[in-house]
Structures are given as C-alpha cells and as structure tokens.
Scaffold this motif. Structure first.
Motif, mmCIF file in Angstrom:
data_model
loop_
_atom_site.group_PDB
_atom_site.id
_atom_site.type_symbol
_atom_site.label_atom_id
_atom_site.label_comp_id
_atom_site.label_asym_id
_atom_site.label_seq_id
_atom_site.Cartn_x
_atom_site.Cartn_y
_atom_site.Cartn_z
ATOM 1 N N UNK A 122 0.810 -1.215 0.000
ATOM 2 C CA UNK A 122 0.000 0.000 0.000
ATOM 3 C C UNK A 122 0.846 1.269 0.000
ATOM 4 N N UNK A 123 0.366 2.262 -0.716
ATOM 5 C CA UNK A 123 0.995 3.582 -0.713
ATOM 6 C C UNK A 123 0.293 4.437 0.342
ATOM 7 N N UNK A 124 0.837 5.596 0.608
ATOM 8 C CA UNK A 124 0.214 6.523 1.570
ATOM 9 C C UNK A 124 -1.171 6.936 1.065
ATOM 10 N N UNK A 125 -1.306 7.160 -0.227
ATOM 11 C CA UNK A 125 -2.604 7.524 -0.819
ATOM 12 C C UNK A 125 -3.606 6.379 -0.663
ATOM 13 N N UNK A 126 -3.137 5.136 -0.846
ATOM 14 C CA UNK A 126 -4.002 3.968 -0.652
ATOM 15 C C UNK A 126 -4.515 3.922 0.788
ATOM 16 N N UNK A 127 -3.598 4.154 1.738
ATOM 17 C CA UNK A 127 -3.984 4.123 3.155
ATOM 18 C C UNK A 127 -5.044 5.172 3.470
ATOM 19 N N UNK A 128 -4.827 6.392 2.998
ATOM 20 C CA UNK A 128 -5.788 7.469 3.241
ATOM 21 C C UNK A 128 -7.162 7.102 2.696
ATOM 22 N N UNK A 129 -7.190 6.545 1.492
ATOM 23 C CA UNK A 129 -8.459 6.189 0.864
ATOM 24 C C UNK A 129 -9.177 5.073 1.619
ATOM 25 N N UNK A 130 -8.445 4.063 2.046
ATOM 26 C CA UNK A 130 -9.053 2.907 2.700
ATOM 27 C C UNK A 130 -9.421 3.193 4.156
ATOM 28 N N UNK A 131 -8.527 3.862 4.864
ATOM 29 C CA UNK A 131 -8.790 4.133 6.285
ATOM 30 C C UNK A 131 -9.800 5.251 6.492
ATOM 31 N N UNK A 137 -7.602 7.342 9.311
ATOM 32 C CA UNK A 137 -6.223 7.610 8.929
ATOM 33 C C UNK A 137 -5.523 8.489 9.971
ATOM 34 N N UNK A 138 -6.244 9.437 10.554
ATOM 35 C CA UNK A 138 -5.656 10.302 11.592
ATOM 36 C C UNK A 138 -5.222 9.472 12.803
ATOM 37 N N UNK A 139 -6.013 8.472 13.163
ATOM 38 C CA UNK A 139 -5.641 7.596 14.279
ATOM 39 C C UNK A 139 -4.453 6.713 13.911
ATOM 40 N N UNK A 140 -4.375 6.307 12.639
ATOM 41 C CA UNK A 140 -3.224 5.537 12.141
ATOM 42 C C UNK A 140 -1.935 6.330 12.348
ATOM 43 N N UNK A 188 -7.423 -1.947 7.421
ATOM 44 C CA UNK A 188 -8.685 -2.531 6.970
ATOM 45 C C UNK A 188 -9.583 -1.392 6.477
ATOM 46 N N UNK A 189 -10.734 -1.711 5.955
ATOM 47 C CA UNK A 189 -11.654 -0.680 5.473
ATOM 48 C C UNK A 189 -12.184 0.125 6.656
ATOM 49 N N UNK A 190 -11.808 1.416 6.756
ATOM 50 C CA UNK A 190 -12.269 2.385 7.741
ATOM 51 C C UNK A 190 -11.895 2.059 9.194
ATOM 52 N N UNK A 191 -10.925 1.185 9.361
ATOM 53 C CA UNK A 191 -10.351 0.899 10.683
ATOM 54 C C UNK A 191 -9.017 0.190 10.472
ATOM 55 N N UNK A 192 -8.293 -0.024 11.556
ATOM 56 C CA UNK A 192 -7.098 -0.842 11.472
ATOM 57 C C UNK A 192 -6.987 -1.685 12.729
ATOM 58 N N UNK A 224 -8.973 -0.545 15.961
ATOM 59 C CA UNK A 224 -8.951 0.905 16.176
ATOM 60 C C UNK A 224 -9.864 1.551 15.131
ATOM 61 N N UNK A 225 -10.935 2.144 15.620
ATOM 62 C CA UNK A 225 -11.882 2.826 14.741
ATOM 63 C C UNK A 225 -12.020 4.302 15.102
ATOM 64 N N UNK A 226 -11.512 4.669 16.252
ATOM 65 C CA UNK A 226 -11.676 6.028 16.759
ATOM 66 C C UNK A 226 -10.450 6.402 17.584
ATOM 67 N N UNK A 227 -10.216 7.678 17.760
ATOM 68 C CA UNK A 227 -9.043 8.127 18.523
ATOM 69 C C UNK A 227 -9.056 7.612 19.967
ATOM 70 N N UNK A 228 -10.223 7.375 20.537
ATOM 71 C CA UNK A 228 -10.271 6.867 21.919
ATOM 72 C C UNK A 228 -9.670 5.447 22.016
ATOM 73 N N UNK A 229 -9.639 4.731 20.900
ATOM 74 C CA UNK A 229 -9.064 3.386 20.886
ATOM 75 C C UNK A 229 -7.545 3.411 21.005
ATOM 76 N N UNK A 230 -6.950 4.586 20.842
ATOM 77 C CA UNK A 230 -5.494 4.703 20.948
ATOM 78 C C UNK A 230 -5.006 4.439 22.370
ATOM 79 N N UNK A 231 -5.899 4.505 23.350
ATOM 80 C CA UNK A 231 -5.522 4.164 24.725
ATOM 81 C C UNK A 231 -5.026 2.720 24.791
ATOM 82 N N UNK A 232 -5.656 1.846 24.038
ATOM 83 C CA UNK A 232 -5.221 0.444 23.993
ATOM 84 C C UNK A 232 -3.829 0.354 23.381
ATOM 85 N N UNK A 233 -3.590 1.119 22.324
ATOM 86 C CA UNK A 233 -2.268 1.134 21.688
ATOM 87 C C UNK A 233 -1.220 1.585 22.704
ATOM 88 N N UNK A 234 -1.523 2.641 23.447
ATOM 89 C CA UNK A 234 -0.584 3.169 24.448
ATOM 90 C C UNK A 234 -0.272 2.121 25.512
#
Length: 139
Positions: A13-22, A26-29, A73-77, A120-130
């Motif tokens: 995937x390219x950066x453009x591909x990621x933006x389109x799919x996420x 993408x901001x949370x990515x 993934x489509x609209x999440x990761x 991860x579908x929303x910025x609040x899910x980043x707590x799990x990443x942390x």
C-alpha cells in the motif's frame, strides 16, 4: 480474502491507498505511529506481507524487536502484538480498565506470549495502543 484490506502481494500500500481505505481513521493511524515514536524514539517501520490470509501490515520495530503490528482494513485498522508472561503480570499490577484486562484474558496463548489484537476505529481506541506499547517496552 486477507485480514488486511491490502492482499495483493505484488503491491504494497501507498500513503494515498492508506488514506483512501482508512478514511477518517487515517488520523488515528498516524497518531498511533507518533504514540509509539514518543515512547520509543528509535522505532522504525517496515511493511511486510505475511500470507494470503493476512496480507500487508506495518511493523513498528525497535531494533530487531517488533513492538506492534498495524493492519489496515476498510475504515479501521488492527493493532496486534504478543505479550509475554512478564508483560501480562505487569498489566495485572497496573490500573488498566476492565475492558483492556478482558482483552488480555481472552487472548490466545502462544509460545511467544498472548496474542493481542484490537480494532482501532476512533481516537479513543489509541488508549489500547498506548497500553500495549507501555507493556512491550517494560518487558
């Protein structure tokens, strides 16, 4: 069909591909990358094609050690890792939310540790990443 939206081995995937799919995710990515980089400044990234069932994923590594895997993934990761016994024991001594501790408890156990995978579908899910990064770096 692969776990990743990107299943074509010949085309990472390219950066453009990621933006389109996420999409809005993408901001949370990008925030997940910065979160890991803030905790481990020497982190590097590496795209890898696992198999036809998993497709392309991004490895966030410190040295040779993979801290996290990010799967677009489509609209999440998905964020995934394996937590060893030391990391799991440490998690039980921290004041983590019950939902995170349930994720640990339900994780399949492998030789390298408990396989954690969270969506991860929303910025609040980043707590799990942390929390996952914190545990990986402390163990």
């Amino acid at each position: 069909m692969s776990l990743s939206h990107f299943g074509d081995k010949a085309r990472p995937p390219s950066e453009a591909d990621l933006k389109a799919v996420l999409g809005p995710t993408y901001a949370s990515w990008k925030a997940a990358h910065e979160l890991v980089r803030g905790a481990a400044p020497t982190v590097t990234t590496e795209w890898g094609y696992g198999s036809t069932s998993t497709g392309w994923g991004l490895r966030l590594k410190r040295g040779k050690r993979v801290l996290l895997y990010l799967t677009p993934c489509r609209r999440h990761f998905l964020v995934s890792t394996a937590l060893g016994q030391k990391a799991v024991a440490l998690a039980l001594t921290r004041r983590f939310p019950a939902t995170f501790l349930d994720l640990l408890e339900q994780a399949p156990r492998y030789a390298e540790g408990r396989g954690i995978r969270a969506q991860v579908t929303h910025s609040r899910d980043l707590q799990t990443v942390a929390r996952l990064v914190e545990l990986k770096l402390a163990s």
